[in-house]
Design an enzyme around this catalytic site. Sequence first.
Site, PDB file in Angstrom:
ATOM      1  N   ASP A  32       1.007   4.805   0.832  1.00 46.70           N
ATOM      2  CA  ASP A  32       0.290   5.824   1.605  1.00 46.70           C
ATOM      3  C   ASP A  32       0.979   7.155   1.363  1.00 46.70           C
ATOM      4  O   ASP A  32       1.903   7.545   2.081  1.00 46.70           O
ATOM      5  CB  ASP A  32       0.318   5.441   3.086  1.00 46.70           C
ATOM      6  CG  ASP A  32      -0.510   6.374   3.956  1.00 46.70           C
ATOM      7  OD1 ASP A  32      -1.270   7.197   3.404  1.00 46.70           O
ATOM      8  OD2 ASP A  32      -0.386   6.279   5.190  1.00 46.70           O
ATOM      9  N   PHE A  69       3.803  -1.713   3.398  1.00 44.33           N
ATOM     10  CA  PHE A  69       3.251  -0.367   3.514  1.00 44.33           C
ATOM     11  C   PHE A  69       4.366   0.652   3.354  1.00 44.33           C
ATOM     12  O   PHE A  69       5.294   0.712   4.167  1.00 44.33           O
ATOM     13  CB  PHE A  69       2.576  -0.182   4.880  1.00 44.33           C
ATOM     14  CG  PHE A  69       1.444  -1.143   5.110  1.00 44.33           C
ATOM     15  CD1 PHE A  69       0.139  -0.791   4.810  1.00 44.33           C
ATOM     16  CD2 PHE A  69       1.691  -2.423   5.597  1.00 44.33           C
ATOM     17  CE1 PHE A  69      -0.895  -1.685   4.996  1.00 44.33           C
ATOM     18  CE2 PHE A  69       0.661  -3.333   5.787  1.00 44.33           C
ATOM     19  CZ  PHE A  69      -0.630  -2.968   5.484  1.00 44.33           C
ATOM     20  N   LYS A  70       4.276   1.436   2.294  1.00 45.16           N
ATOM     21  CA  LYS A  70       5.213   2.536   2.086  1.00 45.16           C
ATOM     22  C   LYS A  70       4.552   3.802   2.636  1.00 45.16           C
ATOM     23  O   LYS A  70       3.568   4.299   2.073  1.00 45.16           O
ATOM     24  CB  LYS A  70       5.539   2.696   0.599  1.00 45.16           C
ATOM     25  CG  LYS A  70       6.550   3.808   0.312  1.00 45.16           C
ATOM     26  CD  LYS A  70       6.697   4.009  -1.185  1.00 45.16           C
ATOM     27  CE  LYS A  70       7.659   5.147  -1.482  1.00 45.16           C
ATOM     28  NZ  LYS A  70       7.702   5.483  -2.930  1.00 45.16           N
ATOM     29  N   ILE A  71       5.109   4.315   3.727  1.00 43.03           N
ATOM     30  CA  ILE A  71       4.499   5.452   4.418  1.00 43.03           C
ATOM     31  C   ILE A  71       5.246   6.726   4.057  1.00 43.03           C
ATOM     32  O   ILE A  71       6.429   6.883   4.367  1.00 43.03           O
ATOM     33  CB  ILE A  71       4.505   5.236   5.948  1.00 43.03           C
ATOM     34  CG1 ILE A  71       3.829   3.897   6.297  1.00 43.03           C
ATOM     35  CG2 ILE A  71       3.818   6.400   6.644  1.00 43.03           C
ATOM     36  CD1 ILE A  71       2.390   3.785   5.877  1.00 43.03           C
ATOM     37  N   VAL A 112       0.854  -1.181   0.000  1.00 43.77           N
ATOM     38  CA  VAL A 112       0.000   0.000   0.000  1.00 43.77           C
ATOM     39  C   VAL A 112       0.893   1.235   0.000  1.00 43.77           C
ATOM     40  O   VAL A 112       1.749   1.381   0.881  1.00 43.77           O
ATOM     41  CB  VAL A 112      -0.924   0.027   1.231  1.00 43.77           C
ATOM     42  CG1 VAL A 112      -1.737   1.324   1.255  1.00 43.77           C
ATOM     43  CG2 VAL A 112      -1.843  -1.179   1.241  1.00 43.77           C
TER      44      VAL A 112
END
Length: 311
Positions: free
Chosen positions: A144, A170-172, A142
């Site tokens: 983000d 998850f790439k924040i 995902v």
Amino acid sequence: MTASAKKLYKGVFPVAPTIFDADGRLDLEGQKRAIDFMIDAGSHGICILANFSEQFVLTDDERDLVMTTVLDHVAGRVPIIVTTTHFSTFVCAERSRRAQEKGAAMVMVMPPYHGATFRVPDSSIYEFYRGVSDAISIPIMVQDAPVAGTPLSVPFLARMAKEIENLAYFKIEVPRAADKLRALIEAGGTAIEGPWDGEEAITLMADLDAGATGAMTGGGYPDGIRKIIDPYFAGDREAAAAAYERWLPLINYENRQCGLATCKILMKAGGVIRHDTLRAPQPPIHPATQKGLIEIARRLDPVVLRWGRSR
């Protein structure tokens, strides 16, 4: 999470630029050289067709051609993440299925959005990611990112990680990324297989301290990012912090001055590619700004400025 747990991906996975010739047409030989450089510079893996790849200026046929060219050329040397973002669940699922069939290790997907106002509620976002997951058996990351303008709360992300089979990375990239990474790891537990740093590594040290296991940065200097994360993961935080301080001016220049053009400017300066063309309507980077970028880079002697001399 059985399917996505087969292999754990971590380390430096920079975004590859899409290479164009002077007229803005795809330069596939230049594309291959860019990929070879990124591997030689220490990338654990590579992401293609992301925003820093100018995915938004490519036709569907060009996207497929770049993907096929890169995957065939890499031939398993490093894992490749293919960005398959699209507003449509059907299109995103089809793109993701095609990426898996061609050999992608993972797909990266932003939540569905279009323009400044087309958004969907959490229930639709959940079904969107579930629909993509149902179409494939490789992990989903995902993305983000602020560009989507779609708030993704920690409880919602953790719920998707626990309930959607292949959704595990998850790439924040949002503000206060470290706080969100820390909260996501706490809320999602073992379902969060890959909490990753993004945004050109501008918050890398804080994100590593928060538990990040991967970094998806620009493609110009993976060797520099390795100098930070390698000692960190080896338990030498002081060496990592010193390397971060040393490379931070270049990271900042990319993040605040040249953006997605950075890697192309550096690759051209080092003879990796012939042209640093950005597709219109994106404006070229001012020559003085380019000069400032290269000046800072030369102080660090990255592989990119030496790679093309012997090839």
